[in-house]
Motif scaffolding. Structure first.
Motif, short mmCIF file in Angstrom:
data_model
loop_
_atom_site.label_atom_id
_atom_site.label_comp_id
_atom_site.label_asym_id
_atom_site.label_seq_id
_atom_site.Cartn_x
_atom_site.Cartn_y
_atom_site.Cartn_z
N UNK A 165 -36.87 -4.91 15.60
CA UNK A 165 -36.34 -4.90 14.14
C UNK A 165 -36.25 -6.27 13.59
N UNK A 166 -37.18 -6.32 12.51
CA UNK A 166 -36.93 -7.36 11.73
C UNK A 166 -35.97 -7.46 10.68
N UNK A 167 -35.83 -8.30 9.75
CA UNK A 167 -34.93 -8.57 8.84
C UNK A 167 -34.86 -7.19 7.78
N UNK A 168 -36.02 -6.88 7.56
CA UNK A 168 -36.23 -5.81 6.50
C UNK A 168 -35.79 -4.44 7.12
N UNK A 169 -36.24 -4.27 8.55
CA UNK A 169 -35.72 -2.94 9.18
C UNK A 169 -34.46 -2.92 9.34
#
Length: 89
Positions: free
Chosen positions: A67-71
């Protein structure tokens, strides 16, 4: 609205439509929608240790995806339960 906090601006508002997230299973290749309650988000000290997880409703596999920042932003905003991982160092 000078001086108003975000909390005050949104006080009393309720979510009308339940949030659903589109997901896919790498095992059975199924594609489906999941409620926020079906997902878990773990936030670690780095991008390598931040992920979301769910159980595939099609085949029952435990699925874990990065999970990146946007997720992270989307999942937390949608009400997904979040666990903050602490480093042991």
């Amino acid at each position: 609205m000078r001086g108003m906090t975000v909390a005050a601006a949104f006080a009393g508002m309720r979510r009308v439509v339940p949030v659903v997230f589109k997901a896919g299973c790498p095992d059975c290749r199924g594609r489906f929608e999941l409620a926020a309650s079906a997902l878990r988000l773990a936030i670690g000290a780095s991008s390598r240790t931040t992920f979301y997880a769910f159980t595939c409703p099609g085949c029952g596999a435990a699925v874990r995806k990065p999970a990146g920042e946007r997720i992270v932003e989307l999942l937390t905003g949608g009400g997904v339960r979040t666990l903050r991982l602490h480093s042991t160092a």
